[in-house]
Design an enzyme around this catalytic site. Structure first.
Site, PDB file in Angstrom:
ATOM      1  N   LYS A 102       0.868  -1.191   0.000  1.00 52.90           N
ATOM      2  CA  LYS A 102       0.000   0.000   0.000  1.00 52.90           C
ATOM      3  C   LYS A 102       0.888   1.219   0.000  1.00 52.90           C
ATOM      4  O   LYS A 102       1.971   1.222   0.597  1.00 52.90           O
ATOM      5  CB  LYS A 102      -0.895   0.004   1.231  1.00 52.90           C
ATOM      6  CG  LYS A 102      -2.075   0.945   1.147  1.00 52.90           C
ATOM      7  CD  LYS A 102      -3.116   0.513   0.125  1.00 52.90           C
ATOM      8  CE  LYS A 102      -4.471   0.294   0.671  1.00 52.90           C
ATOM      9  NZ  LYS A 102      -5.407  -0.477  -0.054  1.00 52.90           N
ATOM     10  N   GLY A 216     -20.493   5.597  -3.937  1.00 56.56           N
ATOM     11  CA  GLY A 216     -19.395   5.956  -4.838  1.00 56.56           C
ATOM     12  C   GLY A 216     -19.248   4.863  -5.888  1.00 56.56           C
ATOM     13  O   GLY A 216     -20.225   4.180  -6.221  1.00 56.56           O
TER      14      GLY A 216
HETATM   15  N1  GLU Z   1      -7.149  -0.522  -3.389  1.00 55.63           N
HETATM   16  C1  GLU Z   1      -7.888  -1.729  -3.582  1.00 55.63           C
HETATM   17  C2  GLU Z   1      -7.967  -2.531  -2.292  1.00 55.63           C
HETATM   18  O1  GLU Z   1      -7.833  -1.996  -1.209  1.00 55.63           O
HETATM   19  C3  GLU Z   1      -7.394  -2.525  -4.784  1.00 55.63           C
HETATM   20  C4  GLU Z   1      -5.976  -2.999  -4.695  1.00 55.63           C
HETATM   21  C5  GLU Z   1      -5.480  -3.626  -6.004  1.00 55.63           C
HETATM   22  O2  GLU Z   1      -6.246  -3.755  -6.925  1.00 55.63           O
HETATM   23  O3  GLU Z   1      -4.293  -3.949  -6.018  1.00 55.63           O
HETATM   24  O4  GLU Z   1      -8.248  -3.699  -2.295  1.00 55.63           O
END
Ligand code: GLU
Length: 418
Positions: A102, A216
């Site tokens: 992340k 959203g």
């Molecule tokens: N941000 C999204 C999540 O929290 C997608 C992450 C991704 O597709 O790598 O799952």
């Protein structure tokens, strides 16, 4: 306690159900890498401004790191570390060959012009590209980032690398290496989880009354498909208002209005025109405590607190947001017998189609939307059945079951390569 330590606490209940070694626990509790960078951007007025950027990687036991990049004022080291840990669990629950990642930038995107946003996105990649890669760490969209930003980032990465490597980012526009079905994937995946659970419980297969907090992209696509399948969306909200309508909302119409005017309005289609219908204005708290079959928090973290949990009346909660139920609220909901489908399962449809995008990029062959959705459905059903079965066999919550099954997968990989 900081956010990261709070996130780690979620491991505790799972450890009552599985047995793993202390050395594994030490590994799984420790982020592998956290990088902080200063991103210098020339603003439209000619001044240089510096933004804090981060990228965290948590456990690559199952594969390269995977997870979004958020642009939000709350981003800091502790937040990206806890979200990377969550991604490691989520990818393991969903059966994907990935670890957790992340990243983010501490910024309010509403303060940036489009040009500044592009320079910030490209600046993020210039500062961090050496840590990214198709087999290393693969980012995607998250809060306040989108396919356009992924396109800028991928382009910048390919320029720096000197070759096309489209699989380094997912959630790209379809015309630039993205996958069909990616933008609806989180909502769609959540719906497949719900369908699987409906088969195992007395929940109505059709005609269930649903309240969605946060209409959203994710809440909207969930609402659209749930309504198409015969469920009734009786309440919806966005950050500024919440609405209730006993006979249900026309989600397509509301989303079309929101797309054009940016706000939530009780509208429906009459002869292809949007017309206003009667609806009751309610508070955000009233939405969360409505007497409905299914409550879908699809907005921000920690929206269902202890105080709200006591008044929750729905039988099932599908966590489409990351971390919408606090740990204390979770305990109360469990005691009340509410089925809480945890975020690491319920919203894993997004990263699952990200995985399918990465596979397509690497194969150089692209699937139809139908093929993508069939594959998504297969993976969501399998993950839900696995978690459900564990929770029934061990008489534990779905969250504990999800963490337990994920930890077992990680533990097996750890033991194999020890
Ligand atoms: N941000 C999204 C999540 O929290 C997608 C992450 C991704 O597709 O790598 O799952």
């Amino acid at each position: 306690m900081n956010l990261f330590n709070q996130a780690l606490l979620r491991l505790k209940p799972a450890l009552d159900h599985i047995s793993v070694s202390d050395e594994f626990l030490e590994v799984i509790r420790t982020p592998e890498r956290v990088v902080q960078v200063a991103i210098k951007i020339k603003m439209d007025n000619g001044r240089i401004r510096v933004f804090d950027g981060y990228r965290a990687v948590h456990s690559t036991l199952l594969g390269p790191a995977k997870g979004g990049i958020r642009f939000h004022p709350s981003v800091d080291e502790s937040e990206v570390k806890s979200l990377a840990f969550w991604m490691a669990i989520k990818c393991a629950v969903a059966g994907l060959p990935y670890g957790g990642g992340k990243g983010g930038v501490k910024v309010n995107t509403k303060d940036l012009s489009i040009g500044e946003l592009e320079r910030l996105s490209r600046g993020y990649v210039r500062a961090l590209w050496k840590y990214l890669g198709e087999d290393e760490d693969i980012p995607a969209p998250d809060m306040y980032t989108n396919p356009k930003i992924m396109a800028w980032m991928t382009d910048e990465y390919c320029v720096l690398k000197g070759r096309k490597e489209l699989g380094v980012f997912t959630g790209k526009p379809v015309s630039f290496g993205g996958s069909l079905g990616r933008s609806e994937a989180t909502g769609m995946g959540g719906f497949y989880v719900l369908q699987t659970i409906q088969k195992m419980t007395a929940l109505p297969r059709s005609g269930a009354r649903i309240a969605i907090q946060g209409l959203g992209n994710v809440g909207g696509s969930f609402g659209r498909i749930a309504a198409k399948e015969g469920h009734v969306i009786v309440a919806v909200s966005d950050s500024t208002s919440a609405l209730y309508r006993e006979e249900g909302f026309d989600i397509d119409a509301i989303l079309a209005y929101k797309e054009t005017f940016g706000s939530l309005r009780p509208v429906e289609y009459k002869n292809s025109e949007l017309v206003e219908v009667d609806a009751k204005k309610i508070t955000h708290e009233e939405l969360l405590t409505l007497d409905v079959d299914i409550l879908v928090p699809a907005a921000v973290e920690d929206s269902i607190t202890e105080h709200i949990a006591r008044d929750v009346k729905s039988k099932v909660i599908i966590e489409l947001a990351n971390g919408p139920v606090t740990a204390a609220a979770d305990q109360i909901l469990e005691e009340k017998g509410v089925i809480v489908v945890p975020d690491v399962l319920a919203n894993s449809g997004g990263v699952t189609v990200s995985y399918l995008e990465w596979v397509q990029n690497r194969m150089g062959m692209y699937w139809t939307e139908k093929e993508v959705n069939e594959e998504l459905k297969k993976k969501m059903v399998a993950a839900t059945e696995e978690v459900w079965e564990f929770s029934k066999n061990r008489n534990c919550s779905l969250r504990t079951a999800a963490y337990s099954t994920a930890l077992m997968k990680l533990y097996r990989a750890f033991e194999e390569c020890k």
